[in-house]
Scaffold this motif. Structure first.
Motif, PDB file in Angstrom:
ATOM      1  N   ASN A 174      42.420  38.728  41.080  1.00 45.94           N
ATOM      2  CA  ASN A 174      41.108  38.894  41.716  1.00 45.94           C
ATOM      3  C   ASN A 174      40.127  37.796  41.296  1.00 45.94           C
ATOM      4  O   ASN A 174      38.928  38.023  41.155  1.00 45.94           O
ATOM      5  N   LYS A 176      38.938  33.846  42.299  1.00 45.39           N
ATOM      6  CA  LYS A 176      38.997  32.831  43.344  1.00 45.39           C
ATOM      7  C   LYS A 176      38.681  31.451  42.784  1.00 45.39           C
ATOM      8  O   LYS A 176      37.935  31.318  41.809  1.00 45.39           O
ATOM      9  N   SER A 218      33.923  38.511  51.410  1.00 44.65           N
ATOM     10  CA  SER A 218      34.603  39.728  50.981  1.00 44.65           C
ATOM     11  C   SER A 218      35.744  39.372  50.028  1.00 44.65           C
ATOM     12  O   SER A 218      36.221  38.223  50.009  1.00 44.65           O
ATOM     13  N   GLY A 220      38.737  39.836  50.284  1.00 40.35           N
ATOM     14  CA  GLY A 220      39.942  39.425  50.990  1.00 40.35           C
ATOM     15  C   GLY A 220      39.905  38.024  51.545  1.00 40.35           C
ATOM     16  O   GLY A 220      40.889  37.561  52.128  1.00 40.35           O
TER      17      GLY A 220
END
Length: 234
Positions: A174, A176, A218, A220
């Motif tokens: 999780n 990025k 988001s 995702g």
């Protein structure tokens, strides 16, 4: 307790604009990394007036000093509240094979080795938290060939290579990773570039807006690279 956003190269140009945006919004506590000791207290006063409600930590670190970078990494690795790292600090020197070896080492130290070490420390801390965002302010010179600045391009291209692999490795945790790759930006680094007025360049606020956009996505959604071109030189 709020999460921390860490911004390197925070005393001027793109880094200062990013830092001030984070301070104004106060969504995160802010850790600003600056190079010049004499600027630290001045910036503290300036930024505290900007938003007294924002918790602010200023650290003075010369990224060409490996020991100082290692100390910073040790401190960051123990921070349980790290949420965002923005690797912005960088230096520019022209030249390709004609660059002096020491200049090549100095530029690579600041543009690649320091962000590598910071990313290494921060990514380990973020994995424990199972969340985080690492944003590298790289350069469009790392994405396309530009004559006369091969050494600088190489130092930034190394950062992109690291980030590409790291993005894939950290997504399951999780976390990025995104590179923002601007062209000619209105900062001290491009102040004396010929035939290009300041108002014709990319503005630091444009990079701030890119970061706001990335942080609004988001869980995702992931964007590996944002290329920001100067309209005069697309």
């Amino acid at each position: 307790m709020k999460k921390f956003a860490v911004i390197t190269g925070a005393s001027r140009g793109i880094g200062k604009a990013i830092t001030e945006d984070f301070i104004k919004k106060a969504v995160f506590d802010v850790m600003a990394i600056v190079r010049t000791p004499s600027l630290a207290e001045h910036l503290r006063e300036e930024w505290t007036m900007l938003n007294p409600a924002c918790r602010l930590v200023i650290k003075v670190v010369d990224f060409s000093d490996t020991d100082a970078v290692q100390t910073l990494c040790h401190d960051l690795g123990k921070n349980k509240n790290l949420a965002v790292l923005i690797n912005n600090a960088g230096i520019f020197m022209p030249g390709t094979t004609d660059i002096e070896y020491q200049n090549l080492l100095d530029m690579t130290e600041v543009n690649f080795f320091a962000p590598f070490l910071l990313t290494q420390a921060v990514s380990h801390a973020m994995q424990k938290n199972k969340q985080g965002y690492i944003i590298n302010i790289a350069s469009n010179a790392a994405r396309r060939v530009i004559s006369g600045i091969g050494a600088y391009s190489a130092s930034k291209h190394a950062l992109l290579g690291l980030s590409g692999s790291l993005m894939l490795e950290l997504l399951p945790h999780n976390i990025k990773v995104t590179n923002i790759n601007p062209g000619f930006t209105n900062t001290d680094m491009t102040r004396h570039f010929p035939n290009l007025a300041d108002d014709e360049k990319i503005q630091p606020q444009d990079i701030v807006n890119c970061i706001s956009f990335l942080l609004s996505l988001s869980p995702g959604a992931i964007i590996p690279n944002i290329d920001v071109e100067c309209a005069r030189f697309p």
